[in-house]
Design a protein around this motif. Sequence first.
Motif: not given
Length: 180
Positions: A36-47
């Motif tokens: 579902f999250d094709g809009h965000e790139k390189n957001k690893k901190i939340d994961e």
Amino acid sequence: CQFFSQNETAVILAKLGYMSAMVFFIPFYIFIKNFFDGHEKNKKIDEIIINAIGFLSLFFIFFSDFLVKDVKNTSWGNLPIMGSGSLVYFLLIFVLTLVIGFKLFINFEKSSHQEKVKTQYFLLGLLVFLIANIIFNVILPFWQKIPQYYFIGNYSAIVLLGLTAYAIVKRQLFDIRVVL
């Protein structure tokens, strides 16, 4: 040869039951990011934060009486006696549910009309599942001290699975082709 007494086994099973709720969030979050999250790139901190919270809580749930101190035998079966960390646990579950739900809602709003039609049944099933679990697995047992209806929240997964299956088969959700 019996390794654990009946009471110790019941405590372990109760802890495993509460751990399963926490284990749900890790793969579910990864699922949401991938599908579902094709809009965000390189957001690893939340994961990283979701994984760390999940794995740390698993450790505290299983190896301490943080969540489950003991069990008592009632006419409904063995019901857990909650430990000092139960409020923290239920708040954490609630916050993680809100964070993931908010992320899904934002992605739903950014989606095209065609994507919204595909995902609406999945999201409806998820909403029923989450509301039933919050009511029957959190509010009634923790705040109202009525734990015997927890199974209703657990069986709400059938609604989630049914609506997801419908969305996959009829609406081509996730572009999965049915192989006969």
